[in-house]
Design a protein around this motif. Structure first.
Motif, mmCIF file in Angstrom:
data_model
loop_
_atom_site.group_PDB
_atom_site.id
_atom_site.type_symbol
_atom_site.label_atom_id
_atom_site.label_comp_id
_atom_site.label_asym_id
_atom_site.label_seq_id
_atom_site.Cartn_x
_atom_site.Cartn_y
_atom_site.Cartn_z
ATOM 1 N N GLN A 159 -7.490 1.757 -5.236
ATOM 2 C CA GLN A 159 -7.216 1.447 -6.628
ATOM 3 C C GLN A 159 -5.983 0.556 -6.673
ATOM 4 O O GLN A 159 -5.185 0.528 -5.730
ATOM 5 C CB GLN A 159 -6.988 2.709 -7.443
ATOM 6 N N VAL A 160 -5.844 -0.168 -7.765
ATOM 7 C CA VAL A 160 -4.686 -1.014 -7.997
ATOM 8 C C VAL A 160 -3.884 -0.397 -9.130
ATOM 9 O O VAL A 160 -4.444 0.012 -10.145
ATOM 10 C CB VAL A 160 -5.113 -2.453 -8.364
ATOM 11 N N ASP A 188 -3.941 1.730 -14.074
ATOM 12 C CA ASP A 188 -4.639 1.876 -12.803
ATOM 13 C C ASP A 188 -6.050 1.360 -13.016
ATOM 14 O O ASP A 188 -6.699 1.678 -14.011
ATOM 15 C CB ASP A 188 -4.737 3.346 -12.382
ATOM 16 N N PHE A 189 -6.532 0.564 -12.079
ATOM 17 C CA PHE A 189 -7.902 0.086 -12.160
ATOM 18 C C PHE A 189 -8.441 -0.135 -10.757
ATOM 19 O O PHE A 189 -7.702 -0.132 -9.770
ATOM 20 C CB PHE A 189 -8.018 -1.187 -13.014
ATOM 21 N N THR A 190 -9.730 -0.305 -10.689
ATOM 22 C CA THR A 190 -10.398 -0.578 -9.426
ATOM 23 C C THR A 190 -11.691 -1.314 -9.704
ATOM 24 O O THR A 190 -12.089 -1.468 -10.867
ATOM 25 C CB THR A 190 -10.671 0.721 -8.636
ATOM 26 N N LYS A 219 0.857 -1.188 0.000
ATOM 27 C CA LYS A 219 0.000 0.000 0.000
ATOM 28 C C LYS A 219 0.889 1.231 0.000
ATOM 29 O O LYS A 219 1.891 1.280 0.705
ATOM 30 C CB LYS A 219 -0.872 0.049 1.254
ATOM 31 N N VAL A 220 0.506 2.223 -0.792
ATOM 32 C CA VAL A 220 1.221 3.496 -0.816
ATOM 33 C C VAL A 220 0.194 4.617 -0.675
ATOM 34 O O VAL A 220 -1.004 4.407 -0.874
ATOM 35 C CB VAL A 220 2.059 3.666 -2.106
ATOM 36 N N GLU A 221 0.670 5.788 -0.330
ATOM 37 C CA GLU A 221 -0.240 6.930 -0.143
ATOM 38 C C GLU A 221 -0.875 7.390 -1.448
ATOM 39 O O GLU A 221 -2.027 7.771 -1.494
ATOM 40 C CB GLU A 221 0.500 8.099 0.515
ATOM 41 N N ARG A 222 -0.076 7.388 -2.521
ATOM 42 C CA ARG A 222 -0.586 7.876 -3.793
ATOM 43 C C ARG A 222 0.249 7.300 -4.919
ATOM 44 O O ARG A 222 1.474 7.311 -4.860
ATOM 45 C CB ARG A 222 -0.517 9.401 -3.820
ATOM 46 N N TRP A 226 2.836 -4.519 -8.457
ATOM 47 C CA TRP A 226 1.475 -4.218 -8.013
ATOM 48 C C TRP A 226 1.525 -3.312 -6.789
ATOM 49 O O TRP A 226 2.238 -3.594 -5.836
ATOM 50 C CB TRP A 226 0.748 -5.491 -7.624
ATOM 51 N N LEU A 227 0.734 -2.243 -6.810
ATOM 52 C CA LEU A 227 0.605 -1.340 -5.673
ATOM 53 C C LEU A 227 -0.878 -1.028 -5.450
ATOM 54 O O LEU A 227 -1.664 -1.027 -6.390
ATOM 55 C CB LEU A 227 1.364 -0.036 -5.909
ATOM 56 N N SER A 228 -1.203 -0.701 -4.223
ATOM 57 C CA SER A 228 -2.551 -0.276 -3.864
ATOM 58 C C SER A 228 -2.455 1.111 -3.250
ATOM 59 O O SER A 228 -1.520 1.394 -2.496
ATOM 60 C CB SER A 228 -3.143 -1.264 -2.851
ATOM 61 N N SER A 229 -3.402 1.965 -3.590
ATOM 62 C CA SER A 229 -3.419 3.309 -3.009
ATOM 63 C C SER A 229 -4.863 3.777 -2.860
ATOM 64 O O SER A 229 -5.764 3.236 -3.489
ATOM 65 C CB SER A 229 -2.612 4.284 -3.875
ATOM 66 N N PRO A 230 -5.074 4.804 -2.024
ATOM 67 C CA PRO A 230 -6.438 5.306 -1.809
ATOM 68 C C PRO A 230 -7.014 5.927 -3.082
ATOM 69 O O PRO A 230 -6.279 6.422 -3.932
ATOM 70 C CB PRO A 230 -6.267 6.385 -0.736
#
Length: 182
Positions: free
Chosen positions: A146-147, A83-85, A3-6, A132-136
């Motif tokens: 979002q991924v 980026d997708f969600t 997970k990252v902030e942005r 792969w990263l996840s962020s708000p």
């Protein structure tokens, strides 16, 4: 998945922008509501397999939607991201499960490739080219994640193979987990 902030942006949709270096960001638009706008994404014009991936993920019957992407050569490697969600009307269980999507993709690959040696090489290969990263994210006023899948690869065919599998995973395999038994 870390997970990252942005990663790129935190609100969707977002407006078009021309950067100081002249690059154009077409903005974030909803390809489910406006499928014809896929032709506005100039970055994917030269990559039909990436355009097809984007079309498939944004079909009206799906669970996911793309939010932004880029692709192109830097030096001798093809580099980019998507980026997708999940869609706003998706269940909370799916929204909370996004953090595990990378592990589930690799699990899918391990089931999709029967030969053990080929399977191990394929999974190592994909783990080496995809990050792969996840962020708000805030989408239409609702907050979740979002991924971001960033990629770099010298061989376009290998990247196409990984994204063909990712497309199937996101549009067929993963959604089947959440369909009620008949």
């Amino acid at each position: 998945m870390d997970k990252v902030e942005r990663v790129n942006f935190i609100r969707f949709p977002y407006r078009r922008d021309i950067r100081e270096n002249g690059d154009i960001n077409n903005g974030g638009f909803d390809l489910i509501q406006f499928p014809e706008k896929i032709n506005d994404i100039h970055e994917i014009t030269d990559y039909p397999w990436f355009k097809e991936f984007t079309k498939c993920v944004n079909k009206t019957s799906g669970l996911f939607m793309t939010l932004g992407c880029a692709i192109g050569y830097i030096n001798d490697s093809l580099y980019g991201y998507v980026d997708f969600t999940c869609r706003p009307d998706t269940t909370e269980a799916i929204k909370e499960d996004l953090i595990n999507l990378d592990d589930q993709y690799y699990s899918y690959l391990s089931q999709a490739i029967p030969d053990e040696e080929t399977r191990l090489r394929a999974i190592q290969y994909v783990q080496g080219i995809l990050l792969w990263l996840s962020s708000p994210l805030e989408i239409y006023g609702e907050s979740y994640s979002q991924v971001n899948v960033t990629f770099r690869e010298r061989e376009q065919d290998g990247l196409k193979w990984a994204f063909d599998h990712l497309s199937y995973f996101l549009t067929e395999y993963y959604p089947a987990k959440f369909k009620p038994a008949e």
